[in-house]
Design an enzyme around this catalytic site. Structure first.
Site, PDB file in Angstrom:
ATOM      1  N   PHE A 942      40.938  65.486 -26.471  1.00  0.00           N
ATOM      2  CA  PHE A 942      41.003  64.674 -25.238  1.00  0.00           C
ATOM      3  C   PHE A 942      42.226  65.001 -24.382  1.00  0.00           C
ATOM      4  O   PHE A 942      42.696  64.148 -23.627  1.00  0.00           O
ATOM      5  CB  PHE A 942      40.977  63.180 -25.564  1.00  0.00           C
ATOM      6  N   GLU A 946      46.656  69.599 -25.963  1.00  0.00           N
ATOM      7  CA  GLU A 946      46.765  70.735 -25.043  1.00  0.00           C
ATOM      8  C   GLU A 946      48.171  71.320 -25.113  1.00  0.00           C
ATOM      9  O   GLU A 946      48.351  72.529 -25.095  1.00  0.00           O
ATOM     10  CB  GLU A 946      46.429  70.286 -23.618  1.00  0.00           C
ATOM     11  N   ARG A1024      46.990  65.925  -9.693  1.00  0.00           N
ATOM     12  CA  ARG A1024      45.570  65.571  -9.767  1.00  0.00           C
ATOM     13  C   ARG A1024      45.370  64.117  -9.344  1.00  0.00           C
ATOM     14  O   ARG A1024      44.355  63.767  -8.748  1.00  0.00           O
ATOM     15  CB  ARG A1024      45.021  65.809 -11.174  1.00  0.00           C
ATOM     16  N   ARG A1056      42.120  63.372 -20.914  1.00  0.00           N
ATOM     17  CA  ARG A1056      40.820  63.369 -20.236  1.00  0.00           C
ATOM     18  C   ARG A1056      40.881  62.702 -18.855  1.00  0.00           C
ATOM     19  O   ARG A1056      41.012  61.489 -18.744  1.00  0.00           O
ATOM     20  CB  ARG A1056      39.837  62.615 -21.114  1.00  0.00           C
ATOM     21  N   GLU A1420      35.423  65.411 -18.409  1.00  0.00           N
ATOM     22  CA  GLU A1420      36.300  64.366 -17.892  1.00  0.00           C
ATOM     23  C   GLU A1420      35.667  63.461 -16.833  1.00  0.00           C
ATOM     24  O   GLU A1420      35.963  62.261 -16.798  1.00  0.00           O
ATOM     25  CB  GLU A1420      37.556  65.016 -17.288  1.00  0.00           C
TER      26      GLU A1420
END
Ligand SMILES: Cc1cc2nc3c(=O)[nH]c(=O)nc-3n(C[C@H](O)[C@H](O)[C@H](O)COP(=O)(O)OP(=O)(O)OC[C@H]3O[C@@H](n4cnc5c(N)ncnc54)[C@H](O)[C@@H]3O)c2cc1C
Ligand code: FES
Ligand code: FES
Length: 1496
Positions: A942, A946, A1024, A1056, A1420
């Site tokens: 999720f 990363e 984002r 996510r 996502e």
């Protein structure tokens, strides 16, 4: 065996040491140290096992039993569930029962004489149990880490549903959903729906005509039935009417004779069905899916069942060879389809073929047991006499019942009990006998054996209540509390004695027992039996009147005489309804005389004081009063306020809410008792709690664009392995020779100078080999970071957050390493902490960021002008909390040094092999080409793996290099939550201007995310966020400024959605504020402002004609019957005072690509075709449950023209794919899929001449074999870089600006909720989701992503709240304090569909989409749609506020109301604004601070 050396500091003074006191017993009574049991049908004797082991430790130490997982270690997730098969003591026949238990808590000693069944014991990939097969085939497993635990809970349920004697099988939907069999299991991926559907396939088994009927209305409240009816009605309206059907996708045998008709008309009205059917639709296209039970499943040759042969070395062999079907390395269960409709076949379930109870255990006579070491020793007496003797000889011996308290203390509070005594096999303590009916009639009390397991107690309460009716209201109250007490696995073993002796102030049982006037019986050697009245039992926090040498033996619960006018009720409010400890829990008893005057009353609360406490003032105020008078109610409320006057900073927090609940629960009781006692004039609405019905829901399974392999609903290729426990995660990999385990030394302070670190005590501990910290690598190598290197691997001089890694100890076992890590002594000098965004702003504590968006007049810095042009301007400040990833598999890594050239194999549970490789290379000083970073699968990621997974591999690599030994580490759940960062808490301070027509004109906002102590990806998350602040709405003038706050919490990271859900949440909040401020309908406002094709976003991306949000809203409104239901909600609200409903529909638009991190928009793949026609596929993506491997194999099979199961992907590895981007940003399929296609194209090009020569009937295998003989290169390296994208910040030139996103995945959701205004509890009545996914590569996997993401979003916006203490300690660091949605939180009607047609019924085309197979990334985008539940809740509470004369929004300013996210029960209850809230208000005194801090 040596006895423990007593810890004299903590033990009470005694004449004898443990050795002196206990050795005589061992010599005389406890002569055996062997645990005799069966494990998966095999007799097993454990001679003097490790006394520190739980059942899970033992199981996981066995090389062939890795299917049982460690998810939390505290009984909160169910990943460790195993089944104990034991004789059913309550049955007079020779019956067995199956108990699901948490192996992580269960004491190993407790398995003596039992049959332990683990996931491996019920089936394998070759011979799966029907449960395993059905969960796999119906897509109930994504990452798979939760799956074995869920299978085992269901296994216990299914097995207990069969009576071998009568050969009757009874399993109902109610059993599956409403009786709490699954409340101890969590899944973070699936959204639960497919698991429930798989479970429900068992209720249609007719077992040769022996299907038993569901008993009608048994002990069910009218409210229960009412809610079920309403939900059924909603289901009916959505076209999913079930009429006691199992709810399986294809309908069930109970749907009646009109099944085929009704199914087709059903689907016509569903969200899933296109408004106009395409002309080609055949009859069965209306049926969502076909499910059949077959003994031998059929194979779909295009998908699986490939016939490829062993390699052939010569032309001669090839021509004449018979095809030998090799064992495929994929375990994909077969899945065919007909006309685009999935066909699923199951093997039949035959209960008589199940694992039997070992014959020898029937005759097993338990003997006293004792085993251990000089550090710790276990006793297992079998009689009360033995136990009393033991406790007398050594009073500080720890009694252990179900261990659900004790083991949590051992694991998380580091309690070390040198002598433990398992009491649950003591006959006198574990067996409760229900008196005969005649005896019951005259019984004045019910006597419970103290360690009776709670599920057994639940059954006893039910049985006696059914016989005695109102005389046994106390038992019904106890049963109600037990139903929502922990999870089923805990209730199966935990006891009342354990609950009482723990003396927790939030115990659920104690209020009932106290209110009823229960007496406890204790025994010790000196006094024999001692009576201890419950009302005087608790004397201080976790302190009781139980003598240290005594044992609770019996619990005597009084039963009033027949005809007594007495009512006893219990209530509980927690964050989550199922499996959660109470915020406030209460039990009330009132007895009236014939004149309705109160003779006796007892109001007992938990959660309001350091002990469970009766309200003395209320008693005084109420006795002698006429109960039915509202003045009496008022007097009770006033007295309660005096007795429970919490200060603002009360430990545990929530002072206002807890006080309000105190009043609300009594208010409810007053109404409920009055109704029960026959008072006519009662507001029945105040009585009803939120009840949940049986869930139902559908997916639109028809796929008009299905191809041979792509577009088919192929189950996740590892699903069956996951369901059988064969799927391997890092910690399941076989142990290597000389392997060591890491234990991290974590900072105990949030911000401090490190004065000294003394690791010597750790090195002296057993099994410890060494220690590493900042001194083990150079200063330069110690710094890392995903985007900017700003964070030390090991703290250097300072710690900047609670839980920061200071060093790592490594030892021969994980338990030894962890114990040693705790022994490292660190001296700190504390410094002031900054925790919240507000504090960061005040202290000007930011990371350099400076990205902003300007559009329209903002470009010329003329926003004032833009606002001056507006007719209305609204301002506000909106907060949204963070979110813990709660992947079920915590971070884990394994590093194996090869001994040559510095080469290392680095296995890590990571989404980012490249970065793992890069930083292992940095800390070891070895170039990347010698570091092979690999991952096979993750138990969920999720985004949380990363970047934050990287350090763990690095720690191990440093130690592995130093010791030249393999190193392994798997974090405990609390360590993972402390260390690995979460979703960013965010705050926006916004101003929005509109025209009088309601058209957005100007928008300006400062947005702050709480990055924590280092940057990680916080800047990119903010980017984002601001590029999704528009959601789907056009505003001509926009100025958005992002700020990244530096604080003393863990480093927040990708999760996510990556900031987009936060941005879109702000957009929708603005919409509601504007609508409320202007008094207009929010849906109309939305429509008015939706983007139109050709308009520009604030980052100057043109909305192209693939813009489908208006279409989605239109179609969803229709299929969800929105307008009609909106009117019905208004009607409901007008008629209800204590319940309110809310409904809303919201859109979303999510940008796909790695945005401005342009270099990440690339991918590689390697396709190797072998001479036998099998294909090895490598690509840069990682598998975390999202089904990427499955999709990539589908693309590869489709492109090469070969069956799916000829394709195999082993793992993701940097040795195969260089420089792979992290699997993130929902771009895994887009990027890697194109790279795979590119490689396939190359191979196809090379094969083209042969294909032409050999004709279209030649099989792939034959062509490939011919190519091999022709010396054609059958391996190809594919590569793809995303075209078009390349936005540069600040570029406002419409001619030159490049898009930030490759395309937008769009969607819409509609949710309807009901809120209990007295408690803030809610249920989601229905949610409908519709997504534009392009042409789905695999609709089953995409639906899994849609539903799973939605539920994760629902959790984010309504339930999940991360909290810190004032000094910066993370408070919510396990499933006990941090709640994610469980099985019963999902919408009761839950429908998902994909956009396929335009409003005229024409098949949609995506004109601008240039993605692989014209599909869209889906991981996502649907998450934000979970906020539809939040906004529906907001609507419901808004209605309540209106009713109570309170303000309802409209931005900042006097009296404005706002509801921050998450909309927890606390926030919802306090927002209602009624008189109880006002009366309970806690005034904050000067300088007083809350106990807990939310850091948004
Ligand atoms: C995930 C989770 C969820 C939970 N949820 C809830 C909840 O919803 N509500 C709630 O109230 N509690 C809850 N609990 C707490 C716990 O499950 C209960 O308190 C349970 O009843 C304890 O019983 P046990 O047999 O497991 O006790 P154990 O852990 O075995 O023992 C607890 C204490 O009782 C003592 N003890 C046990 N038997 C005797 C005896 N015969 N005589 C004297 N002392 C004895 C032990 O020495 C120990 O001090 C939860 C715990 C967990 C881990
Ligand atoms: S690991 Fe046992 S419940 Fe989570
Ligand atoms: S599949 Fe359930 S947690 Fe991943």
């Amino acid at each position: 065996m040596a006895l423990p050396i007593p810890n004299t500091a903590s033990d009470p003074p005694r004449a004898l040491s443990a050795a002196e006191a206990l050795t005589p017993f061992i010599a005389s009574t406890y002569t055996s140290s062997d645990i005799n049991c069966y494990i998966n049908g095999r007799k097993t004797v454990l001679s003097n096992p490790n006394p520190h082991w739980t059942l899970l430790d033992f199981i996981r130490a066995q090389p062939n039993l890795k299917g049982t997982k460690l998810g939390c270690g505290e009984g909160g997730c169910g990943a460790c569930t195993v089944v104990l098969q034991v004789p059913d003591a309550r049955s007079d026949k020779r019956r067995i029962k199956h108990l699901a238990v948490n192996a992580c808590l269960f004491p190993l000693v407790g398995i003596d004489g039992k049959h332990v069944i683990t996931i491996e014991g019920i089936g394998s990939v070759d011979r799966p149990h029907p449960l395993q097969e059905r969960i796999a085939k119906l897509h109930g497993s994504q990452c798979g880490f939760c799956t074995p635990g869920i299978v085992m809970s269901l296994y216990a349920l299914v097995r207990n549903s069969y009576d071998p004697e009568s050969k009757k099988f009874h399993l109902s939907e109610r059993d599956i959903e409403l009786e709490g069999h699954l409340d101890g299991n969590l899944c973070r991926c699936t959204g639960y729906k497919p698991i429930l559907q798989a479970a429900k396939t068992f209720i249609i088994e007719d077992l040769k005509g022996q299907l038993a009927e569901e008993p009608k209305g048994e002990l069910r409240g009218t409210e229960d039935l009412k809610m079920e009816k309403e939900v059924a009605e909603l289901a009916r309206k959505s076209g999913k009417a079930s009429n006691m059907s199992c709810g399986r996708p294809g309908g069930c045998c109970r749907d009646g004779p009109a099944r085929s008709d009704s199914s087709s008309s059903d689907s016509k009205s569903t969200a899933s069905t296109p408004p106009t059917e395409p002309a080609s639709t055949s009859d069965d296209e209306h049926i969502p899916a076909i499910i059949e039970v077959k003994e031998k499943p059929e194979q779909d040759p295009s998908v699986s069942g490939t016939a490829y042969s062993k390699p052939m070395k010569s032309k001669e062999d090839a021509s004449g060879a018979t095809e030998i079907k090799t064992e495929t390395s994929l375990d994909a269960p077969t899945a065919g389809s007909k006309h685009g409709i999935p066909q699923v076949h199951f093997q039949e379930y035959i209960p008589d073929t199940e694992v039997i109870f070992p014959f020898s255990l029937w005759k097993y006579e338990p003997r006293p047991l004792c085993y251990g070491s000089e550090k710790k020793i276990w006793f297992r007496p079998t009689t009360l006499e033995q136990l009393v003797e033991l406790k007398d000889a050594y009073p500080s011996a720890k009694l252990v019942g179900g261990a659900s308290e004790v083991q949590v203390e051992v694991r998380f509070k580091n309690s070390d009990f040198a002598v433990s005594v398992y009491v649950s096999d003591v006959q006198e303590l574990k067996r409760t006998t229900i008196p005969s009916d005649a005896e019951l009639e005259s019984a004045k009390e019910l006597v419970i054996a103290a360690n009776t397991p709670l599920t057994e107690l639940e059954a006893i309460c039910k049985e006696v209540y059914a016989k005695l009716g109102k005389r046994a209201l106390v038992l019904e109250a106890l049963r109600k509390q037990l139903r929502y007490f922990a999870g089923r696995q805990i209730r199966n073993v935990a006891s009342l004695a354990g609950n009482i002796a723990t003396a927790s102030p939030i115990s659920d049982a104690n209020p009932v027992l106290m209110a009823s006037g229960t007496t406890l019986e204790a025994v010790n050697k000196t006094k024999g039996t001692i009576d201890l009245p419950m009302l005087k039992f608790f004397v201080a926090y976790r302190t009781t009147t139980l003598p240290p040498d005594a044992i609770l033996s019996r619990i005597r619960i009084p039963l009033p005489e027949a005809g007594t006018r007495e009512v006893l009720k219990a209530y509980k409010q927690a964050k989550r309804k199922d499996d959660d400890i109470a915020i406030v829990t209460a039990a009330f008893r009132v007895r009236l005389d014939s004149q309705d005057v109160v003779e006796d009353v007892c109001l007992v609360y938990g959660g309001m004081a350091p002990t469970t406490k009766e309200s003395p003032k209320a008693k005084n105020a109420l006795i002698g009063k006429s109960w039915f008078s509202s003045n009496t109610l008022d007097a009770g409320l006033a007295a309660l306020l005096e007795d429970f006057d919490l200060p603002y900073g009360v430990p545990g927090g929530m002072a206002d809410y807890r006080k309000t609940l105190t009043l609300s629960l009594f208010f409810r009781f007053w109404h409920e008792s009055a109704a029960e006692l026959g008072h006519k004039d009662v507001d029945s609405q105040a009585i009803d709690e939120i009840h949940r019905g049986i869930s139902t829901g559908d997916r639109d399974n028809y796929n008009p664009t299905e191809q041979r392999v792509v577009g088919k609903q192929v189950p996740h290729l590892s699903a069956l392995k996951q369901c059988t426990g064969e799927a391997e995660y890092i910690d399941d990999m076989p142990r290597f020779e000389r392997e060591l385990f890491g234990g991290l030394v974590l900072s105990a302070k949030a911000h401090a100078n490190i004065i000294s670190v003394d690791w010597e005590p750790a090195l002296e501990m057993p099994g410890v080999v060494g220690y590493i910290d900042k001194n083990s690598i150079s200063k330069e190598a110690n710094i890392w970071g995903s985007i900017k290197k700003d964070e030390p691997f090991f703290a250097d001089g300072k710690v900047l957050h609670h839980g920061q890694v200071i060093g790592m100890v490594y030892a021969e076992s994980a338990l030894e390493a962890q114990a040693a890590a705790r022994a490292v002594k660190v001296v700190y000098e504390e410094l002031p902490v900054i925790l919240t965004i507000d504090e960061a702003i005040e202290a000007n504590s930011f990371f350099v960021h400076g990205k902003n968006l300007k559009k329209g007049l903002a470009i010329d810095d003329k926003m004032d002008e833009a606002f001056a042009q507006c007719d209305r301007v609204f301002e506000g400040q909106t907060r949204m909390g963070g979110q813990e990833h709660f992947y079920l598999e915590t971070n884990a890594a394994l590093v194996i040094p090869s001994g040559e050239d510095g080469h290392m194999e680095v296995w890590s549970s990571t989404q980012n092999c490249m970065e793992t490789q890069e930083f292992v290379s940095q800390v070891t000083g070895v170039p990347s080409n010698r570091i092979n970073a690999r991952v096979k699968r993750m138990g969920g990621g999720f985004g949380g793996k990363e970047s934050r997974s990287v350090p763990f591999a690095c720690y191990l690599a440093i130690a592995a290099k130093k010791e030249k030994r393999p190193m392994r580490l798997m974090l405990n759940r609390d360590e993972d939550m402390l260390l690995s960062g979460q979703r960013h808490p965010i705050q926006a301070r916004w101003k929005v201007g509109v025209t009088k027509e309601g058209k957005l004109h100007a928008l300006e906002a400062d947005i702050y995310d709480n990055a924590g102590f280092s940057q990680d990806m916080s800047g990119a998350v903010m980017d984002r966020c601001i590029t999704h602040f528009d959601n789907s709405y056009e505003t001509p003038n926009v100025y958005l400024r992002g700020h990244v706050c530096r604080t003393n919490i863990h480093s927040n990271t990708a999760f996510r959605g990556f900031g987009a859900p936060q941005g879109m949440y702000f957009a929708e909040t603005l919409m509601y504020n504007i609508a409320e401020g202007m008094g207009v309908d929010v849906d109309e406002l939305r429509l008015k402002n939706l983007y139109k094709v050709g308009e520009w976003t604030p980052f100057f991306q043109k909305i192209d004609d693939d813009w489908h949000v208006p279409l989605l809203l239109h179609q969803l409104k229709r299929s969800a019957d929105y307008e009609k239901r909106k009117a019905a909600v208004a009607d409901f609200n007008a008629k209800n005072r204590w319940k309110k409903r809310g409904i809303c529909i919201i859109p979303s638009k999510f940008g796909l690509s790695f945005a401005t991190a342009l270099h990440l928009n690339q991918a590689g793949a390697y396709v190797k075709v072998y001479a036998d026609g099998s294909v090895l596929l490598h690509h840069g993506g990682t598998e975390m449950g999202q089904g990427l491997y499955t999709k990539m194999c589908q693309i590869c099979a489709q492109e090469l023209g070969t069956p799916l199961d000829s394709i195999f992907t082993h793992d993701s590895s940097t040795y195969q794919i260089a420089n792979a981007s992290p699997t993130a940003a929902s771009s895994g399929s887009d990027l890697n899929g194109m790279a795979v296609k590119n490689a396939c194209d190359q191979i196809n090009e090379r094969l083209a001449p042969l294909r032409e020569k050999m004709g279209k009937d030649a099989s792939f295998r034959d062509i490939v074999h011919a190519a091999y003989l022709d010396r054609i290169n059958l391996a190809a390296n594919g590569f793809w870089k995303m075209p078009r994208v390349g936005y540069t910040w600040g570029d406002t030139n419409l001619e030159t600006v490049k898009p930030m996103y490759y395309y937008f995945t769009q969607g819409a959701a509609c949710s309807e909720v009901e809120v209990d205004l007295l408690t803030g509890d809610h249920t989601v009545l229905r949610s409908d989701i519709m997504m534009d996914t392009g042409n789905s590569i695999n609709p089953a996997i995409d639906y899994g992503q849609i539903e799973g993401a939605f539920i994760q979003g629902q959790g984010l916006f309504t339930l999940e709240e991360t909290l810190w203490t004032r000094n910066g300690q993370l408070f919510t660091k396990g499933p006990g304090t941090y709640k994610i949605p469980g099985f019963s939180d999902i919408p009761q009607v839950f429908n998902a569909s994909m956009l396929r047609y335009d409003n005229e019924g024409n098949k949609l085309n995506w004109n601008h989409l240039r993605s692989v197979q014209s599909s869209k990334g889906i991981g996502e985008p649907p998450l934000f749609l979970g906020s539809s539940v939040f906004f529906a809740l907001r609507e419901a509470v808004k209605d309540a506020r209106r009713m109570n004369g309170k303000s309802v929004g409209g931005g900042r300013g006097q009296g404005a109301w706002k509801l921050d996210s998450p909309a927890t029960a606390e926030r919802l209850r306090l927002a209602v604004g009624d008189d109880l809230v006002r009366r309970a208000e806690v005034r904050r005194k000067e300088g007083e601070q809350g106990f807990l801090v939310a850091v948004a």
